[in-house]
Design a protein around this motif. Structure first.
Motif, PDB file in Angstrom:
ATOM      1  N   SER A  38       0.850  -1.196   0.000  1.00 37.03           N
ATOM      2  CA  SER A  38       0.000   0.000   0.000  1.00 37.03           C
ATOM      3  C   SER A  38       0.888   1.249   0.000  1.00 37.03           C
ATOM      4  CB  SER A  38      -0.884  -0.010   1.250  1.00 37.03           C
ATOM      5  OG  SER A  38      -0.054   0.018   2.397  1.00 37.03           O
ATOM      6  N   TRP A  39       0.268   2.430  -0.231  1.00 36.37           N
ATOM      7  CA  TRP A  39       1.097   3.639  -0.374  1.00 36.37           C
ATOM      8  C   TRP A  39       1.896   3.982   0.888  1.00 36.37           C
ATOM      9  CZ3 TRP A  39       0.500   7.828   2.678  1.00 36.37           C
ATOM     10  CH2 TRP A  39      -0.749   8.097   3.230  1.00 36.37           C
ATOM     11  N   PRO A  40       1.387   3.757   2.134  1.00 42.10           N
ATOM     12  CA  PRO A  40       2.264   4.074   3.275  1.00 42.10           C
ATOM     13  C   PRO A  40       3.543   3.217   3.271  1.00 42.10           C
ATOM     14  CG  PRO A  40      -0.016   3.851   4.010  1.00 42.10           C
ATOM     15  CD  PRO A  40       0.034   3.347   2.604  1.00 42.10           C
ATOM     16  N   SER A  41       3.409   1.940   2.907  1.00 46.50           N
ATOM     17  CA  SER A  41       4.594   1.072   2.860  1.00 46.50           C
ATOM     18  C   SER A  41       5.547   1.540   1.763  1.00 46.50           C
ATOM     19  CB  SER A  41       4.194  -0.380   2.573  1.00 46.50           C
ATOM     20  OG  SER A  41       3.410  -0.876   3.618  1.00 46.50           O
ATOM     21  N   GLN A  42       4.963   1.919   0.603  1.00 47.97           N
ATOM     22  CA  GLN A  42       5.814   2.393  -0.501  1.00 47.97           C
ATOM     23  C   GLN A  42       6.528   3.675  -0.094  1.00 47.97           C
ATOM     24  OE1 GLN A  42       3.471   2.848  -4.028  1.00 47.97           O
ATOM     25  NE2 GLN A  42       2.948   0.695  -4.133  1.00 47.97           N
ATOM     26  N   TRP A  43       5.819   4.594   0.534  1.00 41.07           N
ATOM     27  CA  TRP A  43       6.402   5.877   0.934  1.00 41.07           C
ATOM     28  C   TRP A  43       7.550   5.624   1.920  1.00 41.07           C
ATOM     29  CZ3 TRP A  43       7.386   8.948   5.114  1.00 41.07           C
ATOM     30  CH2 TRP A  43       7.637  10.294   4.840  1.00 41.07           C
ATOM     31  N   LEU A  44       7.307   4.766   2.904  1.00 40.78           N
ATOM     32  CA  LEU A  44       8.351   4.475   3.896  1.00 40.78           C
ATOM     33  C   LEU A  44       9.566   3.832   3.219  1.00 40.78           C
ATOM     34  CD1 LEU A  44       6.080   3.170   6.782  1.00 40.78           C
ATOM     35  CD2 LEU A  44       7.654   5.101   6.960  1.00 40.78           C
ATOM     36  N   HIS A  45       9.302   2.895   2.303  1.00 38.21           N
ATOM     37  CA  HIS A  45      10.398   2.196   1.628  1.00 38.21           C
ATOM     38  C   HIS A  45      11.278   3.170   0.847  1.00 38.21           C
ATOM     39  CE1 HIS A  45      12.257   0.001  -1.761  1.00 38.21           C
ATOM     40  NE2 HIS A  45      12.427  -0.966  -0.876  1.00 38.21           N
ATOM     41  N   TRP A  46      10.658   4.002  -0.004  1.00 34.19           N
ATOM     42  CA  TRP A  46      11.469   4.846  -0.897  1.00 34.19           C
ATOM     43  C   TRP A  46      12.089   6.025  -0.165  1.00 34.19           C
ATOM     44  CZ3 TRP A  46      13.178   2.281  -4.731  1.00 34.19           C
ATOM     45  CH2 TRP A  46      12.393   1.291  -5.320  1.00 34.19           C
ATOM     46  N   SER A  47      11.439   6.512   0.885  1.00 33.49           N
ATOM     47  CA  SER A  47      12.078   7.618   1.627  1.00 33.49           C
ATOM     48  C   SER A  47      13.316   7.101   2.363  1.00 33.49           C
ATOM     49  CB  SER A  47      11.101   8.312   2.570  1.00 33.49           C
ATOM     50  OG  SER A  47      10.485   7.388   3.396  1.00 33.49           O
ATOM     51  N   VAL A  48      13.256   5.880   2.882  1.00 32.38           N
ATOM     52  CA  VAL A  48      14.445   5.323   3.544  1.00 32.38           C
ATOM     53  C   VAL A  48      15.560   5.083   2.521  1.00 32.38           C
ATOM     54  CG1 VAL A  48      15.340   3.280   4.763  1.00 32.38           C
ATOM     55  CG2 VAL A  48      13.248   4.373   5.555  1.00 32.38           C
ATOM     56  N   VAL A  49      15.189   4.626   1.306  1.00 30.11           N
ATOM     57  CA  VAL A  49      16.208   4.434   0.253  1.00 30.11           C
ATOM     58  C   VAL A  49      16.933   5.757  -0.022  1.00 30.11           C
ATOM     59  CG1 VAL A  49      16.559   3.929  -2.206  1.00 30.11           C
ATOM     60  CG2 VAL A  49      15.013   2.499  -0.856  1.00 30.11           C
ATOM     61  N   VAL A  50      16.159   6.828  -0.235  1.00 24.35           N
ATOM     62  CA  VAL A  50      16.763   8.137  -0.554  1.00 24.35           C
ATOM     63  C   VAL A  50      17.660   8.593   0.600  1.00 24.35           C
ATOM     64  CG1 VAL A  50      16.222  10.590  -0.924  1.00 24.35           C
ATOM     65  CG2 VAL A  50      14.910   8.831  -2.118  1.00 24.35           C
ATOM     66  N   LEU A  51      17.172   8.460   1.829  1.00 29.52           N
ATOM     67  CA  LEU A  51      17.959   8.919   2.985  1.00 29.52           C
ATOM     68  C   LEU A  51      19.247   8.113   3.135  1.00 29.52           C
ATOM     69  CD1 LEU A  51      15.146   9.544   5.629  1.00 29.52           C
ATOM     70  CD2 LEU A  51      16.695  11.246   4.672  1.00 29.52           C
ATOM     71  N   VAL A  52      19.151   6.792   2.976  1.00 28.98           N
ATOM     72  CA  VAL A  52      20.343   5.953   3.180  1.00 28.98           C
ATOM     73  C   VAL A  52      21.398   6.232   2.111  1.00 28.98           C
ATOM     74  CG1 VAL A  52      21.161   3.561   3.078  1.00 28.98           C
ATOM     75  CG2 VAL A  52      19.246   4.144   4.546  1.00 28.98           C
ATOM     76  N   VAL A  53      20.958   6.440   0.851  1.00 31.01           N
ATOM     77  CA  VAL A  53      21.928   6.756  -0.209  1.00 31.01           C
ATOM     78  C   VAL A  53      22.628   8.078   0.132  1.00 31.01           C
ATOM     79  CG1 VAL A  53      22.168   7.400  -2.645  1.00 31.01           C
ATOM     80  CG2 VAL A  53      20.743   5.444  -2.016  1.00 31.01           C
ATOM     81  N   GLY A  54      21.850   9.084   0.545  1.00 27.09           N
ATOM     82  CA  GLY A  54      22.427  10.382   0.903  1.00 27.09           C
ATOM     83  C   GLY A  54      23.361  10.276   2.107  1.00 27.09           C
ATOM     84  N   LEU A  55      22.943   9.523   3.111  1.00 21.52           N
ATOM     85  CA  LEU A  55      23.759   9.384   4.329  1.00 21.52           C
ATOM     86  C   LEU A  55      25.078   8.672   4.041  1.00 21.52           C
ATOM     87  CD1 LEU A  55      20.949   8.407   6.795  1.00 21.52           C
ATOM     88  CD2 LEU A  55      22.600  10.220   7.192  1.00 21.52           C
ATOM     89  N   ALA A  56      25.006   7.611   3.233  1.00 19.47           N
ATOM     90  CA  ALA A  56      26.227   6.857   2.925  1.00 19.47           C
ATOM     91  C   ALA A  56      27.184   7.735   2.126  1.00 19.47           C
ATOM     92  CB  ALA A  56      25.870   5.590   2.150  1.00 19.47           C
ATOM     93  N   THR A  57      26.646   8.480   1.141  1.00 18.64           N
ATOM     94  CA  THR A  57      27.496   9.347   0.320  1.00 18.64           C
ATOM     95  C   THR A  57      28.139  10.427   1.193  1.00 18.64           C
ATOM     96  OG1 THR A  57      25.912   8.982  -1.460  1.00 18.64           O
ATOM     97  CG2 THR A  57      27.519  10.723  -1.803  1.00 18.64           C
ATOM     98  N   ALA A  58      27.308  11.106   1.997  1.00 22.61           N
ATOM     99  CA  ALA A  58      27.843  12.168   2.862  1.00 22.61           C
ATOM    100  C   ALA A  58      28.844  11.581   3.856  1.00 22.61           C
ATOM    101  CB  ALA A  58      26.701  12.861   3.600  1.00 22.61           C
ATOM    102  N   GLY A  59      28.485  10.426   4.446  1.00 23.65           N
ATOM    103  CA  GLY A  59      29.365   9.798   5.448  1.00 23.65           C
ATOM    104  C   GLY A  59      30.744   9.515   4.877  1.00 23.65           C
TER     105      GLY A  59
END
Ligand code: HEM
Length: 186
Positions: A11-32
């Motif tokens: 459902s859309w809440p699961s999709q939203w949670l999934h893709w927002s975590v993907v975006v954050l983790v990619v950004g965090l790993a790159t910045a880190g």
């Protein structure tokens, strides 16, 4: 209309949670990976502060995701998936959750043992998880660094399997995690 996941799709809440975590983790790993090499300027302090605040955001989202998953359930395995693949997928998902908690917590522990204060986007302070301790600081940093490589390996396996299903098997594994009005074909 139910917000829970159905047998066919997320459902859309699961999709939203999934893709927002993907975006954050990619950004965090790159910045880190980049921020530790930066010269000591106010910009570096800003990037570190943002890394910590967005990292804590991942901790909150991981907790919400886990609670939501327990409440909303998961879609049924895509028809035709062999049992061993389902087992590997479940194990990968469990390990991904574990690392999504471990990365922020080891970062927070490192920050505490190093004696640094911790603010969430400048809004409020968070308590230290431990007192200043050099050995603990080093151990937490080693775990934070090692956790990144575990996370990277799991993401490669997880995303690789999704693309394999999409491109070579042509099934709904990836599509059912993407927004769309029509229910995907099995
Ligand atoms: C999902 C969340 C997180 C991810 C994916 C992540 C990822 C990373 C990565 C890849 C590095 C570079 C490690 C290296 O040098 O090899 C790093 C460094 C660092 N992280 Fe995180 N991090 C996360 C959350 C946090 C949090 C919540 C904090 C603190 C509250 C934090 C504090 C730090 C600090 C201080 C460093 C630099 C360590 C140093 O100066 O050597 N991280 N992080």
């Amino acid at each position: 209309m139910t917000l829970r996941n159905t047998d066919e799709r997320w459902s859309w809440p699961s999709q939203w949670l999934h893709w927002s975590v993907v975006v954050l983790v990619v950004g965090l790993a790159t910045a880190g990976l980049l921020m530790t090499e930066m010269p000591n300027t106010p910009r570096k302090i800003e990037i570190y502060a943002l890394h910590k605040s967005f990292g804590l955001t991942v901790l909150v989202l991981a907790a919400i995701r886990l609670a939501w998953r327990l409440y909303a359930g998961t879609p049924a395995p895509v028809p035709g998936s062999p049992r061993w693949q389902e087992r590997i997928a479940s194990l990968t998902h469990a390990l991904l959750y574990a690392v999504l908690f471990a990365m922020p917590l080891t970062g927070w522990l490192f920050n505490s043992a190093a004696g640094y204060p911790l603010q969430f986007f400048g809004l409020f302070n968070l308590p230290a998880l431990a007192g200043s301790d050099e050995a603990l600081r080093e151990a937490a940093l080693s775990l934070h660094k090692a956790g990144f490589w575990v996370l990277l390996s799991l993401v490669v396996l997880h995303a690789g399997a999704a693309f394999y299903h999409h491109l070579f098997l042509g099934d709904a594994t990836l599509r059912r995690m993407l927004p769309g009005r029509r229910p995907p074909q099995a």
